[in-house]
Motif scaffolding. Structure first.
Motif, PDB file in Angstrom:
ATOM      1  N   GLY A 131       0.869  -1.332   0.082  1.00  0.00           N
ATOM      2  CA  GLY A 131       0.002   0.141  -0.039  1.00  0.00           C
ATOM      3  C   GLY A 131       0.862   1.418  -0.068  1.00  0.00           C
ATOM      4  N   ALA A 132       1.626   0.891   0.451  1.00  0.00           N
ATOM      5  CA  ALA A 132       2.582   2.918   0.754  1.00  0.00           C
ATOM      6  C   ALA A 132       3.685   2.230  -0.687  1.00  0.00           C
ATOM      7  CB  ALA A 132       3.913   2.016   2.503  1.00  0.00           C
ATOM      8  N   VAL A 133       4.000   1.465  -0.889  1.00  0.00           N
ATOM      9  CA  VAL A 133       4.780   1.094  -2.027  1.00  0.00           C
ATOM     10  C   VAL A 133       3.964   2.030  -4.053  1.00  0.00           C
ATOM     11  CG1 VAL A 133       5.835   0.455  -3.907  1.00  0.00           C
ATOM     12  CG2 VAL A 133       6.167  -0.777  -2.079  1.00  0.00           C
ATOM     13  N   VAL A 134       2.099   1.844  -3.625  1.00  0.00           N
ATOM     14  CA  VAL A 134       1.227   2.265  -4.431  1.00  0.00           C
ATOM     15  C   VAL A 134       1.310   3.839  -4.189  1.00  0.00           C
ATOM     16  CG1 VAL A 134      -1.024   2.878  -5.522  1.00  0.00           C
ATOM     17  CG2 VAL A 134       0.405   0.055  -4.391  1.00  0.00           C
ATOM     18  N   ALA A 135       1.377   4.349  -2.861  1.00  0.00           N
ATOM     19  CA  ALA A 135       0.551   5.830  -2.120  1.00  0.00           C
ATOM     20  C   ALA A 135       2.057   6.760  -3.127  1.00  0.00           C
ATOM     21  CB  ALA A 135       0.467   5.844  -0.970  1.00  0.00           C
ATOM     22  N   GLU A 136       3.367   5.552  -2.942  1.00  0.00           N
ATOM     23  CA  GLU A 136       4.551   6.451  -3.698  1.00  0.00           C
ATOM     24  C   GLU A 136       4.196   7.065  -4.618  1.00  0.00           C
ATOM     25  OE1 GLU A 136       7.802   8.607  -2.920  1.00  0.00           O
ATOM     26  OE2 GLU A 136       6.384   7.954  -1.407  1.00  0.00           O
ATOM     27  N   HIS A 137       3.656   6.251  -6.019  1.00  0.00           N
ATOM     28  CA  HIS A 137       4.136   6.356  -6.763  1.00  0.00           C
ATOM     29  C   HIS A 137       3.157   6.661  -6.970  1.00  0.00           C
ATOM     30  CE1 HIS A 137       7.760   3.715  -8.266  1.00  0.00           C
ATOM     31  NE2 HIS A 137       7.012   2.829  -7.088  1.00  0.00           N
ATOM     32  N   LEU A 138       1.476   7.430  -6.951  1.00  0.00           N
ATOM     33  CA  LEU A 138       0.659   7.842  -6.969  1.00  0.00           C
ATOM     34  C   LEU A 138       0.923   8.633  -6.365  1.00  0.00           C
ATOM     35  CD1 LEU A 138      -2.221   5.103  -6.506  1.00  0.00           C
ATOM     36  CD2 LEU A 138      -1.340   5.746  -8.764  1.00  0.00           C
ATOM     37  N   GLY A 139       1.271   9.217  -5.737  1.00  0.00           N
ATOM     38  CA  GLY A 139       1.658  10.743  -4.679  1.00  0.00           C
ATOM     39  C   GLY A 139       0.511  11.434  -3.948  1.00  0.00           C
ATOM     40  N   MET A 140      -0.187  10.087  -3.465  1.00  0.00           N
ATOM     41  CA  MET A 140      -1.404  10.168  -2.535  1.00  0.00           C
ATOM     42  C   MET A 140      -0.301   9.597  -0.946  1.00  0.00           C
ATOM     43  SD  MET A 140      -3.770   7.923  -4.633  1.00  0.00           S
ATOM     44  CE  MET A 140      -4.765   8.409  -5.676  1.00  0.00           C
ATOM     45  N   PRO A 141      -1.485  10.036   0.067  1.00  0.00           N
ATOM     46  CA  PRO A 141      -1.027  10.160   1.458  1.00  0.00           C
ATOM     47  C   PRO A 141      -1.392   8.892   1.975  1.00  0.00           C
ATOM     48  CG  PRO A 141      -3.113  11.094   1.361  1.00  0.00           C
ATOM     49  CD  PRO A 141      -2.316  11.018   0.168  1.00  0.00           C
ATOM     50  N   SER A 142      -0.789   7.966   2.727  1.00  0.00           N
ATOM     51  CA  SER A 142      -0.996   6.022   3.129  1.00  0.00           C
ATOM     52  C   SER A 142      -1.120   5.895   4.486  1.00  0.00           C
ATOM     53  CB  SER A 142      -0.216   5.476   2.454  1.00  0.00           C
ATOM     54  OG  SER A 142       0.349   4.133   2.661  1.00  0.00           O
ATOM     55  N   LEU A 143      -2.144   5.127   4.847  1.00  0.00           N
ATOM     56  CA  LEU A 143      -2.487   4.739   5.832  1.00  0.00           C
ATOM     57  C   LEU A 143      -2.064   3.536   6.178  1.00  0.00           C
ATOM     58  CD1 LEU A 143      -4.661   7.788   7.905  1.00  0.00           C
ATOM     59  CD2 LEU A 143      -2.361   7.051   8.153  1.00  0.00           C
ATOM     60  N   THR A 144      -1.958   2.613   6.901  1.00  0.00           N
ATOM     61  CA  THR A 144      -1.941   1.488   7.174  1.00  0.00           C
ATOM     62  C   THR A 144      -2.672   0.551   8.550  1.00  0.00           C
ATOM     63  OG1 THR A 144       0.611   1.148   8.686  1.00  0.00           O
ATOM     64  CG2 THR A 144       0.279   1.303   6.239  1.00  0.00           C
ATOM     65  N   GLN A 145      -2.726  -0.530   8.535  1.00  0.00           N
ATOM     66  CA  GLN A 145      -3.515  -0.795  10.350  1.00  0.00           C
ATOM     67  C   GLN A 145      -4.327  -0.269  10.319  1.00  0.00           C
ATOM     68  OE1 GLN A 145      -1.815  -4.345   9.822  1.00  0.00           O
ATOM     69  NE2 GLN A 145      -1.615  -3.791  12.549  1.00  0.00           N
ATOM     70  N   VAL A 146      -5.661   0.303   9.124  1.00  0.00           N
ATOM     71  CA  VAL A 146      -6.945   1.378   9.594  1.00  0.00           C
ATOM     72  C   VAL A 146      -7.536   0.206  10.697  1.00  0.00           C
ATOM     73  CG1 VAL A 146      -8.926   2.379   8.953  1.00  0.00           C
ATOM     74  CG2 VAL A 146      -6.217   2.851   8.188  1.00  0.00           C
ATOM     75  N   ILE A 147      -7.823   0.455  11.423  1.00  0.00           N
ATOM     76  CA  ILE A 147      -9.505  -0.947  11.612  1.00  0.00           C
ATOM     77  C   ILE A 147     -10.911   0.138  12.002  1.00  0.00           C
ATOM     78  CG2 ILE A 147      -7.416  -1.921  12.951  1.00  0.00           C
ATOM     79  CD1 ILE A 147      -8.152  -1.024  15.848  1.00  0.00           C
ATOM     80  N   LYS A 148     -10.793   1.285  11.569  1.00  0.00           N
ATOM     81  CA  LYS A 148     -11.956   1.769  11.881  1.00  0.00           C
ATOM     82  C   LYS A 148     -11.717   3.408  10.905  1.00  0.00           C
ATOM     83  CE  LYS A 148     -15.371   4.141  14.133  1.00  0.00           C
ATOM     84  NZ  LYS A 148     -15.408   4.863  15.991  1.00  0.00           N
ATOM     85  N   ARG A 162      -6.304   4.076  13.597  1.00  0.00           N
ATOM     86  CA  ARG A 162      -4.708   2.705  12.958  1.00  0.00           C
ATOM     87  C   ARG A 162      -4.468   1.944  14.311  1.00  0.00           C
ATOM     88  NH1 ARG A 162       0.542   3.728  12.459  1.00  0.00           N
ATOM     89  NH2 ARG A 162       0.252   2.161  10.731  1.00  0.00           N
ATOM     90  N   GLN A 163      -4.008   0.754  14.267  1.00  0.00           N
ATOM     91  CA  GLN A 163      -3.212  -0.119  15.554  1.00  0.00           C
ATOM     92  C   GLN A 163      -2.524   0.480  15.582  1.00  0.00           C
ATOM     93  OE1 GLN A 163      -4.216  -4.085  15.266  1.00  0.00           O
ATOM     94  NE2 GLN A 163      -5.115  -4.021  17.796  1.00  0.00           N
ATOM     95  N   ALA A 164      -1.967   0.576  16.424  1.00  0.00           N
ATOM     96  CA  ALA A 164      -0.315   0.733  16.535  1.00  0.00           C
ATOM     97  C   ALA A 164      -0.167   0.133  17.705  1.00  0.00           C
ATOM     98  CB  ALA A 164       0.278   2.624  16.701  1.00  0.00           C
ATOM     99  N   GLU A 165       1.539   0.528  18.151  1.00  0.00           N
ATOM    100  CA  GLU A 165       2.173  -0.569  18.950  1.00  0.00           C
ATOM    101  C   GLU A 165       1.956  -0.086  19.947  1.00  0.00           C
ATOM    102  OE1 GLU A 165       6.352  -1.120  17.753  1.00  0.00           O
ATOM    103  OE2 GLU A 165       6.457  -2.257  16.472  1.00  0.00           O
ATOM    104  N   TYR A 166       1.751   1.076  20.369  1.00  0.00           N
ATOM    105  CA  TYR A 166       2.062   1.063  21.896  1.00  0.00           C
ATOM    106  C   TYR A 166       0.491   1.446  21.565  1.00  0.00           C
ATOM    107  CZ  TYR A 166       2.160   5.631  18.444  1.00  0.00           C
ATOM    108  OH  TYR A 166       1.989   6.254  16.934  1.00  0.00           O
ATOM    109  N   GLY A 167      -1.341   1.557  20.890  1.00  0.00           N
ATOM    110  CA  GLY A 167      -1.902   1.437  21.098  1.00  0.00           C
ATOM    111  C   GLY A 167      -2.404   1.832  19.819  1.00  0.00           C
ATOM    112  N   VAL A 178      -4.441   5.938  -0.245  1.00  0.00           N
ATOM    113  CA  VAL A 178      -4.424   4.797  -0.026  1.00  0.00           C
ATOM    114  C   VAL A 178      -3.832   3.851   1.170  1.00  0.00           C
ATOM    115  CG1 VAL A 178      -3.004   2.702  -0.407  1.00  0.00           C
ATOM    116  CG2 VAL A 178      -3.252   4.853  -2.304  1.00  0.00           C
ATOM    117  N   ILE A 179      -5.448   3.645   1.744  1.00  0.00           N
ATOM    118  CA  ILE A 179      -5.456   2.966   3.137  1.00  0.00           C
ATOM    119  C   ILE A 179      -5.383   1.530   3.265  1.00  0.00           C
ATOM    120  CG2 ILE A 179      -7.472   2.967   4.678  1.00  0.00           C
ATOM    121  CD1 ILE A 179      -6.428   5.608   4.362  1.00  0.00           C
ATOM    122  N   SER A 180      -4.361   1.393   3.691  1.00  0.00           N
ATOM    123  CA  SER A 180      -4.467  -0.655   3.991  1.00  0.00           C
ATOM    124  C   SER A 180      -5.204  -1.235   5.167  1.00  0.00           C
ATOM    125  CB  SER A 180      -2.543  -0.833   4.127  1.00  0.00           C
ATOM    126  OG  SER A 180      -2.199  -0.970   3.172  1.00  0.00           O
TER     127      SER A 180
END
Length: 265
Positions: A131-148, A162-167, A178-180
């Protein structure tokens, strides 16, 4: 709003995963299915469409893969996508993550989506980064581990958790993006019999490298930056010791003696 959902054909969960020793690529000769993580992305797209906060023009499933990948696209359509796009060309076979992301981004450019969704990982490579690679080529912001994900009407943005290691992070992201999504975001629906039967009749557009103006020198196994060198099986684990005894007292003594011998107590 136009939503594109990236999907992938992967070996079925019941199939033993193994590499082809001659190429270093995954052996995909067995039963295959739609990547289960991508079903959550399709469901997220459907919930945006059905939510009504913003009008969704269409949901388009997009994949890159061999001829057999059309079955994954049919499954995606049966789950709610309106049509599908299949990038299929021998030139992209064996592409690493960077090359795959580039090829998918070029394919998506022809669709001009407002939102690109995909599962957080594939059930085979599990690289998490496409997702991040696609976003870089499209010039779009990217978020990962989105749960809501909430669409804010009229704002041209999404409010995501989004879910992170700390919360958990709450992030406002402007569209297009681009949202994963993680598998905790929703519970994918089951396709109806009518949807399954009608999936093959929905529009499916097959593209080649030339059709989407991909530079062939940037894709494929030979042109990928990451090259497979070798693989070996992990060391076999020694068989465990099984203590079977109907005498509870003696059994406990054996277990205690075993633990004491290894200085675990």
């Amino acid at each position: 709003m136009k939503i594109c959902v990236l999907v992938k054909e992967v070996p079925d969960a019941a199939v033993e995963k193994k590499l082809d020793p001659s190429t270093g690529r995954m052996d995909r000769s067995g039963e295959k299915n739609l990547n289960p993580y991508d079903t959550h992305a399709i469901e997220a797209a459907m919930q945006i469409k059905e939510g009504g906060a913003v009008p969704v023009e269409e949901i388009v499933a997009v994949t890159m893969g061999p001829d057999s990948a059309v079955r994954a696209l049919h499954k995606a359509v049966s789950l709610g996508a309106d049509r599908s796009v299949h990038l299929s060309d021998p030139a992209v076979a064996g592409s690493d993550v960077a090359a795959t992301g580039y090829a998918l981004a070029k394919t998506l450019q022809g669709e001009s989506p407002d939102l690109v969704l995909l599962g957080q990982q594939s059930d085979d490579g599990e690289c998490y980064t496409i997702g991040a690679v696609v976003a870089e080529h499209l010039g779009m912001p990217s978020l990962t581990q989105v749960i809501k994900m909430d669409v804010e009407a009229g704002s041209g943005s999404l409010r995501c958790e989004r879910q992170a290691e700390y919360g958990y992070d709450t992030v406002q992201v402007k569209l297009p993006a681009v949202i994963s999504v993680g598998d905790a975001i929703n519970e994918p629906r089951y396709p109806s019999l009518k949807a399954i039967m009608g999936a093959k009749k929905k529009p499916l557009d097959t593209k080649t490298v030339a059709d989407v103006e991909i530079d062939a020198s940037k894709v494929g196994g030979d042109n990928s930056a990451a090259q497979w060198v070798a693989a070996k099986a992990p060391p076999a684990k020694a068989a465990g010791e099984i203590i079977e005894d109907e005498d509870t007292g003696e059994t406990v003594e054996k277990i205690v003696a075993w633990l004491d011998e290894r200085k675990l107590i």
